[in-house]
Each structure stands twice: as structure tokens, then as C-alpha cells.
Motif scaffolding. Structure first.
Motif, mmCIF file in Angstrom:
data_model
loop_
_atom_site.group_PDB
_atom_site.id
_atom_site.type_symbol
_atom_site.label_atom_id
_atom_site.label_comp_id
_atom_site.label_asym_id
_atom_site.label_seq_id
_atom_site.Cartn_x
_atom_site.Cartn_y
_atom_site.Cartn_z
ATOM 1 N N THR A 162 0.840 -1.094 -0.181
ATOM 2 C CA THR A 162 -0.101 -0.202 -0.160
ATOM 3 C C THR A 162 0.751 1.443 -0.042
ATOM 4 O O THR A 162 0.554 2.272 -0.738
ATOM 5 C CB THR A 162 -0.750 -0.016 1.331
ATOM 6 O OG1 THR A 162 -1.447 -1.205 1.366
ATOM 7 C CG2 THR A 162 -2.000 1.279 1.182
ATOM 8 N N PHE A 203 2.371 2.680 -3.369
ATOM 9 C CA PHE A 203 1.213 3.381 -4.111
ATOM 10 C C PHE A 203 1.584 4.976 -3.942
ATOM 11 O O PHE A 203 1.774 5.641 -4.608
ATOM 12 C CB PHE A 203 -0.117 3.288 -3.504
ATOM 13 C CG PHE A 203 -1.061 4.428 -3.992
ATOM 14 C CD1 PHE A 203 -1.551 4.858 -5.303
ATOM 15 C CD2 PHE A 203 -1.560 5.431 -2.911
ATOM 16 C CE1 PHE A 203 -2.364 5.815 -5.639
ATOM 17 C CE2 PHE A 203 -2.495 5.994 -3.278
ATOM 18 C CZ PHE A 203 -3.183 6.495 -4.696
ATOM 19 N N MET A 247 -6.874 0.791 -1.361
ATOM 20 C CA MET A 247 -6.482 2.040 -2.274
ATOM 21 C C MET A 247 -7.513 2.766 -2.622
ATOM 22 O O MET A 247 -7.758 3.800 -2.427
ATOM 23 C CB MET A 247 -5.902 1.613 -3.842
ATOM 24 C CG MET A 247 -5.136 2.474 -4.376
ATOM 25 S SD MET A 247 -4.262 2.168 -5.930
ATOM 26 C CE MET A 247 -3.084 1.227 -5.138
ATOM 27 N N TYR A 287 -4.604 4.344 -9.180
ATOM 28 C CA TYR A 287 -5.605 3.319 -9.274
ATOM 29 C C TYR A 287 -5.462 2.438 -10.334
ATOM 30 O O TYR A 287 -5.777 1.251 -10.419
ATOM 31 C CB TYR A 287 -7.082 3.704 -9.080
ATOM 32 C CG TYR A 287 -7.893 2.827 -8.671
ATOM 33 C CD1 TYR A 287 -8.110 2.076 -7.330
ATOM 34 C CD2 TYR A 287 -8.838 2.346 -9.630
ATOM 35 C CE1 TYR A 287 -8.902 1.016 -7.184
ATOM 36 C CE2 TYR A 287 -9.578 1.231 -9.442
ATOM 37 C CZ TYR A 287 -9.826 0.742 -8.221
ATOM 38 O OH TYR A 287 -10.618 -0.217 -7.838
#
Length: 207
Positions: free
Chosen positions: A5, A8, A104, A164
Motif C-alpha cells: 500500500t 502507491f 487503495m 488506481y
């Protein structure tokens, strides 16, 4: 799972840094540079029958101890190997990838809520979006919006939508995010921005 995560956010920072480059090049060199940038910085996603492979470029790990990154990933039960070019290939289960995308998605929605309900962007009244985060519609108080710097919030929407899509396996050439701004009272369209086109135009102007 947390480490993936965090990647990202790392990719977001790398992308923004790349877009702030101000080296002077010819138009032809700019095109070559953009293609190289896509190859160097793009996250490759290979969805198999049981697993998903994410190839993260070496540029994302600048300033970090790659061996530590690998150890942390393995401690979480994630299969990761280092490629010759310094990139890392993560092999995760489809359920792990699904969870990562859900986290996300949750993070993006929470950010949108904060934009509308927080005190930083007071002109923003409502933000709606589609399932793939490829289109956002932002309703604003027109008078307040035009007398503020709240337009900077649109960049955040564009970046979030692109990230995304990248991590969900969308081909880099197909990643697009449209942000439409409307006056809440009249529904008049005030502006429309398409990313990453807007970022590339800004970079070209800077050069």
C-alpha cells in the motif's frame, strides 16, 4: 500488505518528481524522453490465473535499502525477487491484490471526503466519480472557487485516478482521468482537465 500500500504513495511521489523536470530538449527528444519515462517508472501488472505479478521500477526505491524492502515483503508472506535492472517483482495472490485495490479505493474515497468536508478547499461542495476513478465531477461554489487556489485539488484527483488504474492493470497508454468542474448552483461547466495530458503539457511549457 501495508508495504504494498505504501508503494502507491511512493509511485505518486516519483511521478510528480518526474513531471517537474525542466531540462531543455527538442520536441523529438521530448517524445523519446516520455517513452523512456513510461518504461522506467511504469508499474507492470501481470494477472495470472491464481496470482498477480507487480513489477516495481528501481526508481521507486531511491533512498531505501532494497534488501530491507525485500525482507519486509517476505516477512509478510509475499514472494519478491530482484531483477537485473534493480526493479522488484512482487508475486501476490489474487486475494492479496484484491485487498490492496480495496485499500487503495478506500484511501481515495476518504481523501475525497476530506477535500469536501475539510477546511482546506472551502469552495468544493461535492465530488462524484465512476468505478474506475477515470472520471471525477467536482461541484463548486463558483465565486469562491475562482477567488481561491482550490483548483490545485484537481491535480490530486488526477494523480489518484491514474495510480488506481496503473495498479489495477490498465495499460499505461490507456490510463486517462477526466476531471470536470461545475458550478453547483447552475450546473455550468467551468472547466475540464484530462490527465496525464495536462501534466505533459505543463512539463513541456516548463521546458
Amino acid at each position: 500488505m501495508k508495504k504494498l500500500t505504501y508503494l502507491f504513495m511512493a509511485f505518486l511521489l516519483v511521478f510528480l518528481a518526474a513531471c517537474s523536470s525542466n531540462e531543455t530538449t527538442s520536441k523529438e527528444e521530448n517524445e523519446t524522453k516520455k517513452e523512456e519515462k513510461k518504461k522506467e517508472q511504469g508499474v507492470e501488472v501481470d494477472k495470472g490465473l491464481l496470482n498477480v505479478e507487480l513489477t516495481i521500477p528501481a526508481s521507486m526505491f531511491e533512498g531505501e535499502n532494497v534488501d530491507t524492502v525485500i525482507s519486509e515483503a517476505k516477512a509478510e508472506g509475499i514472494d519478491v525477487t530482484k531483477n537485473e535492472d534493480g526493479s522488484l517483482k512482487y508475486k501476490i495472490s489474487k486475494s492479496q491484490h484484491k485487498k490492496m485495490m480495496e485499500e487503495m479505493e478506500k484511501g481515495i474515497k476518504e481523501s475525497l471526503e476530506e477535500m469536501v468536508n475539510g477546511e482546506e478547499f472551502v469552495s468544493l461542495q461535492e465530488i462524484t466519480y465512476n468505478d474506475s476513478f477515470s472520471e471525477f465531477t467536482v461541484l463548486v461554489d463558483k465565486a469562491a472557487y475562482e477567488n481561491s487556489f482550490d483548483g490545485f485539488a484537481l491535480l490530486g484527483l488526477g494523480i489518484s485516478g491514474m495510480m488506481y488504474q496503473y495498479y489495477n492493470g490498465t495499460n499505461a497508454d490507456d490510463v486517462k482521468v477526466k476531471v470536470i468542474t461545475k458550478d453547483q448552483e447552475t450546473q455550468e461547466v467551468i472547466g475540464e482537465v484530462v490527465y496525464p495530458d495536462a501534466l505533459e503539457e505543463t512539463e513541456t511549457e516548463a521546458e
